[in-house]
Write a protein that holds these residues in place. Structure first.
Motif, short mmCIF file in Angstrom:
data_model
loop_
_atom_site.label_atom_id
_atom_site.label_comp_id
_atom_site.label_asym_id
_atom_site.label_seq_id
_atom_site.Cartn_x
_atom_site.Cartn_y
_atom_site.Cartn_z
N SER A 1 0.88 -1.25 0.00
CA SER A 1 -0.11 0.05 -0.03
C SER A 1 1.03 1.23 0.06
CB SER A 1 -0.95 0.03 1.30
OG SER A 1 -0.18 0.00 2.31
N GLU A 2 0.27 2.40 -0.15
CA GLU A 2 1.08 3.56 -0.35
C GLU A 2 1.89 3.81 0.88
OE1 GLU A 2 -0.16 8.40 -0.56
OE2 GLU A 2 -1.35 6.97 -1.38
N LYS A 3 1.50 3.72 2.09
CA LYS A 3 2.47 4.03 3.21
C LYS A 3 3.04 2.78 3.83
CE LYS A 3 0.82 8.75 3.79
NZ LYS A 3 0.40 9.72 4.80
N GLY A 4 2.79 1.51 3.24
CA GLY A 4 2.98 0.15 3.92
C GLY A 4 4.52 0.19 3.92
N PRO A 5 4.91 -0.82 4.47
CA PRO A 5 6.56 -1.24 4.79
C PRO A 5 7.14 -1.57 3.36
CG PRO A 5 5.05 -2.83 5.70
CD PRO A 5 4.06 -1.99 5.22
N ALA A 6 8.49 -1.50 3.33
CA ALA A 6 9.25 -1.93 2.39
C ALA A 6 9.36 -3.52 2.78
CB ALA A 6 10.55 -1.36 2.43
N TRP A 7 9.50 -4.26 1.78
CA TRP A 7 9.61 -5.86 1.90
C TRP A 7 8.50 -6.34 2.67
CZ3 TRP A 7 13.46 -7.65 -1.22
CH2 TRP A 7 14.44 -6.64 -1.43
N PRO A 8 7.38 -6.01 2.15
CA PRO A 8 6.09 -6.57 3.01
C PRO A 8 5.90 -8.09 3.23
CG PRO A 8 5.56 -5.99 0.95
CD PRO A 8 7.05 -5.45 1.02
N SER A 9 6.72 -8.94 2.42
CA SER A 9 6.28 -10.29 2.48
C SER A 9 7.46 -10.61 3.85
CB SER A 9 6.78 -11.24 1.26
OG SER A 9 8.12 -10.99 0.89
N ARG A 10 8.59 -9.92 3.83
CA ARG A 10 9.51 -10.34 5.02
C ARG A 10 8.84 -9.46 6.10
NH1 ARG A 10 15.34 -8.51 2.39
NH2 ARG A 10 15.30 -10.00 0.70
N THR A 11 8.38 -8.53 6.10
CA THR A 11 7.83 -7.92 7.39
C THR A 11 6.42 -8.88 7.96
OG1 THR A 11 8.30 -5.57 6.44
CG2 THR A 11 6.63 -5.84 8.11
N LEU A 12 5.69 -9.04 7.00
CA LEU A 12 4.77 -10.12 7.52
C LEU A 12 5.24 -11.32 8.10
CD1 LEU A 12 2.10 -9.45 4.73
CD2 LEU A 12 2.00 -8.84 7.14
N CYS B 1 8.06 -11.97 9.64
CA CYS B 1 8.87 -11.81 10.81
C CYS B 1 7.63 -11.47 11.72
CB CYS B 1 9.66 -10.63 10.66
SG CYS B 1 11.25 -10.78 10.01
N GLY B 2 6.69 -10.51 11.50
CA GLY B 2 5.78 -10.45 12.38
C GLY B 2 4.81 -11.48 12.94
N CYS B 3 4.63 -12.40 12.12
CA CYS B 3 4.00 -13.58 12.56
C CYS B 3 5.03 -14.69 13.22
CB CYS B 3 3.33 -14.28 11.15
SG CYS B 3 2.20 -13.47 10.26
N TRP B 4 6.14 -14.65 12.76
CA TRP B 4 7.15 -15.52 13.58
C TRP B 4 7.28 -15.11 15.07
CZ3 TRP B 4 8.69 -20.12 12.59
CH2 TRP B 4 9.91 -20.74 13.45
N TRP B 5 7.31 -13.86 15.08
CA TRP B 5 7.48 -13.53 16.72
C TRP B 5 6.27 -13.01 17.21
CZ3 TRP B 5 11.97 -13.03 13.56
CH2 TRP B 5 13.14 -13.49 14.43
N LEU B 6 5.12 -13.06 16.66
CA LEU B 6 3.70 -12.95 17.25
C LEU B 6 3.57 -11.30 17.71
CD1 LEU B 6 3.18 -16.15 19.15
CD2 LEU B 6 2.32 -15.68 16.92
N THR B 7 4.02 -10.39 16.92
CA THR B 7 4.14 -9.16 17.01
C THR B 7 2.54 -8.47 16.91
OG1 THR B 7 4.69 -8.30 15.10
CG2 THR B 7 6.46 -8.70 16.77
N LEU C 1 5.39 -4.23 15.18
CA LEU C 1 5.85 -4.32 13.94
C LEU C 1 6.17 -3.02 13.27
CD1 LEU C 1 6.72 -6.59 11.84
CD2 LEU C 1 4.40 -6.68 11.14
N SER C 2 4.99 -2.05 13.27
CA SER C 2 5.50 -0.92 12.57
C SER C 2 6.49 -0.13 13.03
CB SER C 2 3.98 -0.16 12.67
OG SER C 2 3.78 0.36 13.69
N ASN C 3 6.66 -0.20 14.44
CA ASN C 3 7.71 0.42 15.07
C ASN C 3 9.19 -0.12 14.90
OD1 ASN C 3 6.24 2.78 15.95
ND2 ASN C 3 5.68 1.79 17.75
N ALA C 4 9.35 -1.32 14.32
CA ALA C 4 10.34 -2.07 14.34
C ALA C 4 11.50 -1.42 13.61
CB ALA C 4 10.32 -3.42 13.81
N ASP C 5 12.71 -1.55 13.92
CA ASP C 5 13.86 -0.86 13.18
C ASP C 5 15.06 -2.08 13.10
OD1 ASP C 5 16.56 0.81 13.78
OD2 ASP C 5 15.01 1.65 12.36
N LEU C 6 15.71 -2.06 12.17
CA LEU C 6 16.65 -2.95 11.82
C LEU C 6 17.78 -3.15 13.22
CD1 LEU C 6 17.60 -5.06 9.87
CD2 LEU C 6 19.14 -3.50 8.81
N SER C 7 17.77 -1.93 13.74
CA SER C 7 18.91 -2.08 14.77
C SER C 7 18.15 -3.00 16.11
CB SER C 7 18.98 -0.47 15.42
OG SER C 7 18.04 0.04 15.74
N ASP C 8 17.14 -3.05 16.16
CA ASP C 8 16.32 -3.94 17.11
C ASP C 8 16.58 -5.53 16.91
OD1 ASP C 8 14.90 -1.65 17.99
OD2 ASP C 8 13.26 -1.91 16.81
#
Length: 174
Positions: A112-123, A125-131, A136-143
């Motif tokens: 979507s227009e303001k959605g996360p980059a790499w949506p498949s990876r983001t989803l 990770c979100g499912c794997w870690w049950l966030t 998930l939207s506040n996640a940063d690579l440094s985390d």
């Protein structure tokens, strides 16, 4: 009484005051008749949150020094049951279709227009870690930290369910 609840509390108080004024009651002088009338209006209008609004009116009344006698207490019990009667289960979001993730394009292009980059990876990770969405939207690579060749740790920031504001660390191994 958290800062995030002040706005919703004020909205409930304002709605109650408007309804009671329109029904020719003094919204600050709680009575059994007022409670019954207000509850009936809210239920007839289809408010699923009718009891929250009535309960807020009672709590505000008590905070201003008002007292709730036995008769009012008995009526509040009856009104609470009436507010919950026939509501059914709350509407919930549908289950997330995990099986659809592999069918998403493995590109950086957002869904979507303001959605996360790499949506498949983001989803994934979100499912794997049950966030939650907010985590998930506040996640940063440094985390994310590689603990070992087979273990990854995700430092989750403070959230609304973390009343001590400590954050959390979750690990997954493979």
């Amino acid at each position: 009484y958290a800062s995030t609840s002040l706005g919703p509390r004020q909205l409930r108080e304002n709605l109650w005051a408007q309804l009671m004024t329109a029904a020719h009651f003094d919204p600050l002088d709680l009575s059994v008749d007022m409670l019954r009338t207000g509850t009936a209006i809210l239920r007839k209008a289809g408010y699923r949150s009718a009891w929250s609004i009535v309960d807020q009116a009672v709590n505000s009344f008590k905070e201003r020094g008002g007292t709730v006698d036995q008769t009012m207490t008995r009526h509040l019990y009856i009104l609470k049951r009436a507010c919950h009667r026939g509501l059914g289960a709350p509407k919930r979001a549908a289950a997330f279709p995990l099986s659809d993730i592999p069918s998403l394009d493995a590109t950086a292009t957002p869904l979507s227009e303001k959605g996360p980059a790499w949506p498949s990876r983001t989803l994934l990770c979100g499912c794997w870690w049950l966030t939650r969405e907010i985590e998930l939207s506040n996640a940063d690579l440094s985390d994310i930290r590689l603990v070992s060749p087979t273990c990854i740790e995700w430092s989750l920031p403070v959230s609304k369910t973390d009343i001590c504001a400590k954050g959390a660390r979750r690990r997954h191994s493979c």
